[in-house]
Design a protein around this motif. Sequence first.
Motif, PDB file in Angstrom:
ATOM      1  N   ILE A 236       0.844  -1.206   0.000  1.00  0.00           N
ATOM      2  CA  ILE A 236       0.000   0.000   0.000  1.00  0.00           C
ATOM      3  C   ILE A 236       0.873   1.248   0.000  1.00  0.00           C
ATOM      4  O   ILE A 236       1.890   1.313   0.682  1.00  0.00           O
ATOM      5  N   LYS A 237       0.427   2.220  -0.777  1.00  0.00           N
ATOM      6  CA  LYS A 237       1.242   3.426  -0.942  1.00  0.00           C
ATOM      7  C   LYS A 237       1.132   4.376   0.246  1.00  0.00           C
ATOM      8  O   LYS A 237       1.836   5.381   0.295  1.00  0.00           O
ATOM      9  N   LEU A 238       0.226   4.080   1.161  1.00  0.00           N
ATOM     10  CA  LEU A 238       0.085   4.892   2.375  1.00  0.00           C
ATOM     11  C   LEU A 238       0.776   4.154   3.505  1.00  0.00           C
ATOM     12  O   LEU A 238       0.516   2.975   3.714  1.00  0.00           O
TER      13      LEU A 238
ATOM     14  N   HIS B 219       2.101  14.318   3.677  1.00  0.00           N
ATOM     15  CA  HIS B 219       1.185  13.741   4.675  1.00  0.00           C
ATOM     16  C   HIS B 219      -0.259  13.991   4.284  1.00  0.00           C
ATOM     17  O   HIS B 219      -0.592  15.047   3.759  1.00  0.00           O
ATOM     18  N   LEU B 220      -1.118  13.019   4.581  1.00  0.00           N
ATOM     19  CA  LEU B 220      -2.551  13.200   4.333  1.00  0.00           C
ATOM     20  C   LEU B 220      -3.127  14.170   5.353  1.00  0.00           C
ATOM     21  O   LEU B 220      -2.697  14.197   6.502  1.00  0.00           O
ATOM     22  N   ARG B 221      -4.115  14.955   4.912  1.00  0.00           N
ATOM     23  CA  ARG B 221      -4.788  15.845   5.855  1.00  0.00           C
ATOM     24  C   ARG B 221      -5.814  15.059   6.663  1.00  0.00           C
ATOM     25  O   ARG B 221      -6.056  15.342   7.825  1.00  0.00           O
ATOM     26  N   ASN B 222      -6.429  14.060   6.036  1.00  0.00           N
ATOM     27  CA  ASN B 222      -7.500  13.315   6.704  1.00  0.00           C
ATOM     28  C   ASN B 222      -7.264  11.816   6.631  1.00  0.00           C
ATOM     29  O   ASN B 222      -8.013  11.083   5.986  1.00  0.00           O
ATOM     30  N   PRO B 223      -6.182  11.331   7.276  1.00  0.00           N
ATOM     31  CA  PRO B 223      -5.938   9.879   7.220  1.00  0.00           C
ATOM     32  C   PRO B 223      -7.072   9.123   7.909  1.00  0.00           C
ATOM     33  O   PRO B 223      -7.776   9.682   8.749  1.00  0.00           O
ATOM     34  N   LEU B 224      -7.236   7.880   7.499  1.00  0.00           N
ATOM     35  CA  LEU B 224      -8.309   7.068   8.075  1.00  0.00           C
ATOM     36  C   LEU B 224      -7.819   6.363   9.330  1.00  0.00           C
ATOM     37  O   LEU B 224      -8.594   6.083  10.242  1.00  0.00           O
TER      38      LEU B 224
ATOM     39  N   HIS C  13      -1.881   4.552   8.112  1.00  0.00           N
ATOM     40  CA  HIS C  13      -1.798   5.102   6.757  1.00  0.00           C
ATOM     41  C   HIS C  13      -1.898   6.622   6.785  1.00  0.00           C
ATOM     42  O   HIS C  13      -2.940   7.173   6.481  1.00  0.00           O
TER      43      HIS C  13
ATOM     44  N   MET D 280       2.280   9.476   2.420  1.00  0.00           N
ATOM     45  CA  MET D 280       2.529   8.870   1.116  1.00  0.00           C
ATOM     46  C   MET D 280       3.960   8.342   1.151  1.00  0.00           C
ATOM     47  O   MET D 280       4.890   9.072   1.499  1.00  0.00           O
TER      48      MET D 280
ATOM     49  N   PRO E 255     -14.531  14.870   2.516  1.00  0.00           N
ATOM     50  CA  PRO E 255     -13.312  14.354   3.165  1.00  0.00           C
ATOM     51  C   PRO E 255     -13.530  13.026   3.888  1.00  0.00           C
ATOM     52  O   PRO E 255     -12.559  12.381   4.271  1.00  0.00           O
TER      53      PRO E 255
ATOM     54  N   PHE F  38      -9.220  11.164   0.262  1.00  0.00           N
ATOM     55  CA  PHE F  38      -8.042  11.655   0.987  1.00  0.00           C
ATOM     56  C   PHE F  38      -7.595  12.995   0.411  1.00  0.00           C
ATOM     57  O   PHE F  38      -7.418  13.120  -0.805  1.00  0.00           O
ATOM     58  N   TYR F  39      -7.373  13.958   1.282  1.00  0.00           N
ATOM     59  CA  TYR F  39      -6.902  15.276   0.859  1.00  0.00           C
ATOM     60  C   TYR F  39      -5.542  15.599   1.479  1.00  0.00           C
ATOM     61  O   TYR F  39      -5.158  15.017   2.495  1.00  0.00           O
ATOM     62  N   PHE F  40      -4.876  16.572   0.842  1.00  0.00           N
ATOM     63  CA  PHE F  40      -3.626  17.106   1.387  1.00  0.00           C
ATOM     64  C   PHE F  40      -3.855  18.558   1.776  1.00  0.00           C
ATOM     65  O   PHE F  40      -4.827  19.185   1.335  1.00  0.00           O
ATOM     66  N   ASP F  41      -2.933  19.085   2.563  1.00  0.00           N
ATOM     67  CA  ASP F  41      -3.068  20.476   2.998  1.00  0.00           C
ATOM     68  C   ASP F  41      -3.109  21.430   1.811  1.00  0.00           C
ATOM     69  O   ASP F  41      -3.732  22.481   1.866  1.00  0.00           O
TER      70      ASP F  41
ATOM     71  N   PHE G  22      -7.641   5.765  -4.937  1.00  0.00           N
ATOM     72  CA  PHE G  22      -7.695   5.758  -3.468  1.00  0.00           C
ATOM     73  C   PHE G  22      -9.080   6.171  -3.001  1.00  0.00           C
ATOM     74  O   PHE G  22      -9.640   7.136  -3.506  1.00  0.00           O
TER      75      PHE G  22
ATOM     76  N   ARG H 217     -11.388   6.530   0.803  1.00  0.00           N
ATOM     77  CA  ARG H 217     -11.212   6.501   2.253  1.00  0.00           C
ATOM     78  C   ARG H 217     -12.086   5.406   2.835  1.00  0.00           C
ATOM     79  O   ARG H 217     -13.047   5.665   3.548  1.00  0.00           O
TER      80      ARG H 217
ATOM     81  N   GLU I  99     -12.339   1.676   4.978  1.00  0.00           N
ATOM     82  CA  GLU I  99     -11.650   0.736   5.860  1.00  0.00           C
ATOM     83  C   GLU I  99     -11.290  -0.504   5.039  1.00  0.00           C
ATOM     84  O   GLU I  99     -12.075  -0.943   4.201  1.00  0.00           O
TER      85      GLU I  99
ATOM     86  N   ALA J 279      -6.480   1.693  -1.090  1.00  0.00           N
ATOM     87  CA  ALA J 279      -5.737   1.969  -2.321  1.00  0.00           C
ATOM     88  C   ALA J 279      -5.870   0.737  -3.192  1.00  0.00           C
ATOM     89  O   ALA J 279      -5.592  -0.371  -2.750  1.00  0.00           O
TER      90      ALA J 279
ATOM     91  N   ILE K 241      -2.481  -7.594  -0.912  1.00  0.00           N
ATOM     92  CA  ILE K 241      -1.542  -6.600  -0.395  1.00  0.00           C
ATOM     93  C   ILE K 241      -0.635  -7.176   0.683  1.00  0.00           C
ATOM     94  O   ILE K 241       0.257  -6.500   1.167  1.00  0.00           O
TER      95      ILE K 241
END
Lengths: 792, 338
Positions: A509-511, A532-537, A541, A544, B153, B157-160, B193, B195, B197, B205, B327
Amino acid sequence: MKVSFNWLADHLDLTGHTTAQLCDLLTFAGIEVEGVVERGVRSAFLVVGQVVSFAPHPNADRLRLCQVDAGEGSLRQIVCGAKNFAAGDKVPVALPGAVLPGGFAIKESPLRGVLSQGMLCAGREIGFSDDADGLMLLAAEAPVGVPIHQFLEVDTMLEVEVTPNRPDLLSHLGMARELAALAKLPLRGRADYAGAALGAAAEGAIRLEDEEGCPFYSARRIRGVKVGPSPEWLVRKLESIGLRPINNIVDITNYVLMEMGQPLHAFDLAKLQGGLVVRAAVEGEAFVALDGRECALSGQDLVIADAGQVLALAGVMGGADSGVAGETTDILLEAAWFHPSRVRHTSRRLAMLSDSSYRFERGVDPQQVLGASALAVRLILEVAGGEAEEGTLSAGALPVRTGRVGLDLPRAQRLLGVAIPEAEVVDILTRLNLKDVGGLAFEVPGYRQDLQRSVDLVEEIARVYGIANIPSSMAGEFVAASAADALYDSKMGLRQRLVGQGLFEAQTIKLISQGQLEDALGTAGQLLPTLHLRNPLSDDHTAMRPSLLPGLLATAARNIRMGASSLRFFETGTVFGCTADGKAIEKDALAVVLSGPVSPAAWNRPSPAVADFAELRAVLDALCPGAAVKLKPVAHARLLLAAQVLVNGKAVGLGGQLRPSRVRALDGKHPFYAAELDVGLLVKAMNREVKFDELARFPAISRDIALEAPAELAQGKLEDFFAASKEPLLSGAVLFDVFRDPSGAKLAVERKSLAYSLTYRDPQRTLAAAEVDAAHARVVADLLKAFPVKLR
Amino acid sequence: MESALAELLTSALVDIPQAADEAALEELRLKYLGKKGSLTAASAGMREVPGERKAAVGAALNETRLGIGAALEERKAALVAARDAREAEGVDLTLPGRPVAPGGLHPLTQVLDRAVGILRRMGFALATGPEVETEWHCFDALNTPGDHPARHPSDTFYFDSGRLLRTHTSSVQVRTMEGQAPPLRIIAPGSAFRRDEIDATHLSAFTQLEGLYVAEHVSLGQLKGTLEAFFRALFGEATELRFRPHFFPFTEPSYEVDVKLCPKGQAPRWVEILGCGMVDPAVFQAICEARGDEVYHPDKVTGFAFGMGLERLAMIQWGIPDIRHLIENDVRFLGQFA
């Protein structure tokens, strides 16, 4: 969305269509049937019976021997395990010949030595309820001997997936309209409900403060209702789609919702203070929903409020204190049109999903708001009594969502790849209740907000015409291969060569987690800043991957846990980083991990060699056939031994031996070797023009030398020396022995012996021994001058 | 003299077949035919043979020499044959061979390579695009409403920076159309990707294979024919497909495609395998705006697009029940597909 066949039958005659046919009809029109639940059994052998008397079973304490009247003139003796009945009760009796759900066939047969001539049934056994505890007790008026299906309702319930563009199908009327169009059946009644006339707006009764969120709001007041249980027909309707009856008023709003797709809400008029306001919530405002949930509202939430408090979250859920309860006598019935995105916002933000929000956020038919209100008022007066105030209170105006759409028929035909005749196209669209206004223009009904453009009509035509009737074609224009094609082939070549060396390709996995970043190797000295993700689960993860090594080490660790000893993995894929200002960078990388036996143990090789640095080097050589691979020692925090990997003189990555502390943490039993290469650089470095080199016609002569050198002198320096030698006859040098003696007996501990075989050749003639000796002497003399070595 | 020669031949023909090995045979050759051998000694007697008998004795001598020579050859051939046979003696050919490190491509790579191979033969070229995408490329350009749940969100997945991890490879459609004029016939394999589980059927992913064909007069019939040909090449000539109308923001009409699985000992069942459709004109309009030209104007071109999950293809192909195997990279798993 749950659909009851019996409910649909209010609108159209489905007899003559099997369940399977109807399911296919819907599924191939884009309404996927995900489940079918049959309720009850239609059988002449399943009848209403009356238990005349019963006695304990002579051979079994827990069984009863019942005498049952099944309307046959004589009594049947039936053995039964249930205890929840008395003599005189009416129960379902399965007579011999009945087949119950699951294929269970009823026969006369002895039970613990006593003949049982049928079976008394629990609700679940005959599919009429979920109740499996005890017999299903029927009403006293049930006629003995009559098949159950004539007394209890047999139904089929479908679970269908309605796509987000078709909110009009989220009701029985909508589904009936669709089936009528697909199956070419007439609707029994009308296609919609008429609304009551709007009364003069009563001053201050309703105020719209947020017209964007709520363009239209209406209310009817009904006084003197009697809240109580719903009548049988209404209970059946709701139960047929799995809804629980609550009270007659709430049940009617739910019925109208499921019938027409228009959510309604009934307030207890006595609990309202003054007029209603539809407004945006004040940030932080408190609200208690009717399910008891307390929430703090945001400025984007749309609410219905009175002078004192928030009464309801518009289109989402009513409040705990303002709804209809047992003591309610006067009600206010809301019928409104809320903006889909506002309802969606609130229902998602609060994770509050309701049948109402589900419909509002997809878009309800504005033209049916008042019709739904009128239907609900009529039913309330019928069922709960009371008196409706004349006229409808309202504010705002209903939005107009549809109009006229033209169809470009030649384009439609080209797009579909079939020349559907105009008459058929018009027939399909008019069956879907679009009005042909001439010139291939159509008036779209209010509930089909998804039909706005010509291509939307094409979709309808394709759906109803059926893709099965569209001929397949494979025609296509030729396009040239791309740079991506070339890269794909190069990468597949790299993979195949590593597989040829006995490596398994991993895909991880890429995360990765914060902790895994510690394993990052990378392809150059310095890693880029991590993205870095803003909203990781989850904490596993969050980042990146900047390197493939963390994933491969996790793979190795997992395989060690599973008992593997030979660990030979590679992975190729994207690695990520970012620039100082946060701009993402993506690169293709390839990494290799080697540890433990290089091949499996076997009878003729009981202890195979264990991977060492030379093994890593061999794998890298095999990866780059025909290229010069060199390792240049560098220092690296993660590696005990580290080298820059050079291919044809270009730095393409890093390789080396992992620090033993990391290997111990992985529970590894052997040293770990790893390399990580930049695929773009590697492919570029290996990309060379191959030109034929004439084969030597004259024999070569070789001379061996053994050198004693300081232990720390890198062999590569001697290799480079031979390669760079100006001696014209020297054509090659091959290292064939390295010797060190830890005991110091044969060779001082700080010295080592290196033995090379040097090859001499002239492309034009056969060399004489004397010439070779002279050339060799020159090479050796230069060598001794250049390095602190001596001949052994 | 002749009788002595006859005796010599007889004795040689008795001795020679009894020679136990090639060395003993050589000794016999020397004994009879060598410089100091019996026959050489006998030939020396020729001098005393009277002239009129020389011819007859010479012939007898010759015959004896040939006879002994033939016997020696015969015995030699037999001994060599026996020696050759002994070379393979005692070899148990059922023993395992030299151990070979197994190694193999990941099953997803294998499925991908087969799919890519088939589609390239059908004239598709590969295309790529970034995995860290802009919202515009992932959603706006693909006609996805601003408040579509997929943008939330909780789903993506988002970045800053405001960028996101692409939720589908469809963003490569947009990237490629931005940079290249039609006709376009591409496939884009890559990661996507969501979000979600991770469980037996979901990965956060995963891998998709996207296809796009844009030219003048691309039709739904071509989409259907192309996918039928693809799946028949992938799963076999007898593969049955069905197209169910569906909804995607970026295609219209849209379909989901099911393939019929007939596992041994089980009832056949339909499994959803792919989403596809005709490119929505709104997508072409967005591309035209981004490019600042009209080469993708919806009046000029049409197109089809499809996307499928490769994990699902692999699971169907090999009957893999749990997506997490793909995986975890357990060698006992990977080794099954080597």
